[in-house]
Write an enzyme that holds these catalytic residues in place. Structure first.
Site, PDB file in Angstrom:
ATOM      1  N   GLU A 217       1.419   2.990  -4.619  1.00 35.56           N
ATOM      2  CA  GLU A 217       1.272   1.470  -4.613  1.00 35.56           C
ATOM      3  C   GLU A 217       2.090   0.910  -5.922  1.00 35.56           C
ATOM      4  O   GLU A 217       1.222   0.233  -6.792  1.00 35.56           O
ATOM      5  CB  GLU A 217      -0.352   1.125  -4.574  1.00 35.56           C
ATOM      6  CG  GLU A 217      -1.081   1.524  -3.468  1.00 35.56           C
ATOM      7  CD  GLU A 217      -2.586   1.238  -3.559  1.00 35.56           C
ATOM      8  OE1 GLU A 217      -3.099   0.910  -4.727  1.00 35.56           O
ATOM      9  OE2 GLU A 217      -3.094   1.421  -2.508  1.00 35.56           O
ATOM     10  N   GLU A 324      -2.951   6.222   5.890  1.00 36.84           N
ATOM     11  CA  GLU A 324      -4.529   5.436   5.561  1.00 36.84           C
ATOM     12  C   GLU A 324      -4.985   4.622   6.692  1.00 36.84           C
ATOM     13  O   GLU A 324      -5.582   3.612   6.364  1.00 36.84           O
ATOM     14  CB  GLU A 324      -4.573   5.011   4.290  1.00 36.84           C
ATOM     15  CG  GLU A 324      -4.131   5.822   2.937  1.00 36.84           C
ATOM     16  CD  GLU A 324      -4.211   5.120   1.675  1.00 36.84           C
ATOM     17  OE1 GLU A 324      -5.022   4.308   1.717  1.00 36.84           O
ATOM     18  OE2 GLU A 324      -3.798   5.917   0.784  1.00 36.84           O
TER      19      GLU A 324
HETATM   20  C1  GLA Z   1      -5.951   2.925  -1.377  1.00 39.20           C
HETATM   21  C2  GLA Z   1      -5.827   4.243  -2.096  1.00 39.20           C
HETATM   22  C3  GLA Z   1      -6.700   5.078  -1.300  1.00 39.20           C
HETATM   23  C4  GLA Z   1      -8.267   4.510  -1.466  1.00 39.20           C
HETATM   24  C5  GLA Z   1      -8.013   3.148  -0.589  1.00 39.20           C
HETATM   25  C6  GLA Z   1      -9.340   2.509  -0.628  1.00 39.20           C
HETATM   26  O1  GLA Z   1      -5.360   2.792  -0.193  1.00 39.20           O
HETATM   27  O2  GLA Z   1      -4.589   4.878  -1.960  1.00 39.20           O
HETATM   28  O3  GLA Z   1      -6.866   6.523  -2.272  1.00 39.20           O
HETATM   29  O4  GLA Z   1      -8.615   4.325  -2.373  1.00 39.20           O
HETATM   30  O5  GLA Z   1      -7.262   2.424  -1.324  1.00 39.20           O
HETATM   31  O6  GLA Z   1     -10.436   3.610  -0.326  1.00 39.20           O
END
Ligand code: GLA
Length: 426
Positions: A217, A324
């Site tokens: 990020e 994710e």
């Molecule tokens: C982001 C992070 C993850 C997690 C999510 C929410 O996407 O990369 O590790 O913390 O947020 O749980």
């Protein structure tokens, strides 16, 4: 009279009873598992929390997994998934809470890796450099004025298994930026800490963890800046990204190194990602895969939008890992394509949208259709959590299994998509 079919039914009944007794759920015997349905295309995995990795029950404010439920969660992971990611335990604040060689806490991370090894899974590491869930000491200068201590704010271990660990104030902005106002480390000092951390953590699991989220990020939402403002950027400068990849590559030359981010369904953010990765590629930085988090919602992206996103990401010539995946069904989350944790409370409010189960199934069918269409590039698809009960967005019921590990209609839709059935095109 016993017919062949009643024999068959009683065998299924027996099988079901056995599965229930060993803690697996009662899915029909002829329904393939997720990992089998997609085995010719990509790994299908899930992020697991500490309760699952260690087999320990947890009772906290916002989650209660009894040992019976944890056993069922574990059985479900083994049955359905061929890949795992660590929800929290490899993040800096958890694995390296204090400064120095004895400042590491490897127990939970070791349990996570051992879980994957003993179940023959593809093991992912998440994450090395991020603005969230990173302790203050990392950014703190060592030449502190008299009276200023190197005090830390470690994340309490008890909260690391469960939704809520990422509560605003403690994660993205709490430890990574807003929470730290003291004297800062120099560029050299911070690079040295980054290198030590990466070498220690990646080195420890060399050959076992096959793919790493090296930088998480770093791209800004909105505006024209490519990079998000963070202490990494402010102290080191934009080459913090290249350095993190270099160090990780030194530590394990065989690991697949990913750049991971959210909101890549949004064309503007995707353009920034493409600019960033092209520039890293021009500098010969060893970025080897794109991690697209894919925290999305039941209203979008459509199949067409996801298809377009993957088509553009593919121009980078790298494998794409869906890192994710979850699909928020809460009313509050339908307008935002941001997955920023500080918005989580708002985006999971308002109750579920009407007809949530059907919309969720349609959304997942569209996404998996797109992943399949791009299966030359899409190599891993990871759900962010095993079931709704342990999801960070529990109120949005975003996963394929309910809190009791029972398959939802979305599970059937994903299985049908693997067979090319488009009963619910989105
Ligand atoms: C982001 C992070 C993850 C997690 C999510 C929410 O996407 O990369 O590790 O913390 O947020 O749980």
């Amino acid at each position: 009279m016993k017919t062949p079919s009643s024999n068959h039914n009683s065998r299924i009944g027996l099988l079901t009873a056995v599965l229930v007794a060993i803690g697996a759920t009662a899915r029909s015997a002829d329904t393939p598992t997720l990992k089998d349905a997609y085995k010719d295309h990509f790994y299908v995995g899930a992020a697991i929390n500490r309760t699952i990795a260690t087999g320990t029950a947890v009772r906290a404010e916002n989650v209660n997994r009894t040992s019976e439920l944890v056993d069922k969660d574990i059985a479900l992971v083994k049955e359905q998934f061929s890949q795992i990611s660590p929800e929290n335990d490899l993040k800096w604040a958890l694995i390296h809470p204090r400064e120095g060689a004895d400042g590491y806490s490897f127990g939970p991370a070791d349990a996570y890796v051992n879980f994957g090894l003993s179940n023959h899974m593809y093991i992912v590491g998440h994450t090395l450099v991020w603005h969230g869930q990173t302790p203050n000491w990392v950014f703190q200068g060592t030449n502190l004025p008299p009276g200023v201590t190197n005090a830390l704010s470690p994340v309490p271990a008890a909260s690391t298994n469960v939704p809520g660990t990422n509560a605003p104030g403690r994660s993205r902005f709490g430890l990574g930026r807003g929470g730290f106002t003291g004297p800062r480390a120099s560029r050299e000092e911070l690079l040295q800490r980054m290198r030590d951390h990466i070498h220690t953590v990646v080195g420890r699991y060399k050959g076992k963890i096959k793919a790493w989220d090296v930088v998480n990020e770093a791209i800004a939402d909105g505006g024209t800046n490519i990079l998000r403002n963070s202490l990494w950027l402010e102290i080191i400068g934009p080459d913090f990204i290249a350095k993190a990849f270099e160090y990780a590559h030194e530590a394990d030359p065989d690991a697949i190194l990913r750049y991971n981010d959210y909101g890549l369904e949004n064309p503007a953010k995707r353009r920034k990602l493409i600019t960033l990765i092209k520039s890293l590629q021009e500098q010969q930085v060893p970025v080897m895969a794109i991690g697209s988090q894919t925290h999305v919602n039941v209203s979008s992206p459509s199949f067409e939008a996801e298809d377009q996103a993957l088509t553009e990401l593919e121009t980078l010539g790298l494998p794409i890992h869906i890192t994710e995946l979850d699909v928020n069904g809460a009313q509050g989350g339908q307008r935002s394509s941001s997955a920023d944790i500080s918005n989580n409370a708002a985006t999971t409010q308002g109750g579920l949208v009407d007809d949530a189960n059907r919309k969720l199934a349609d959304a997942y069918a569209g996404l998996f259709r797109a992943f399949l269409k791009h299966d030359k590039s899409v190599k891993v698809v990871t759900f962010w959590g095993v079931n709704d009960g342990v999801s960070w967005r529990a109120q949005g019921r975003p996963l394929l299994f309910d809190g009791n590990d029972q398959p939802k209609p979305a599970f059937e839709a994903v299985i049908r998509a693997a067979a090319g059935e488009q009963s619910n095109p989105r």
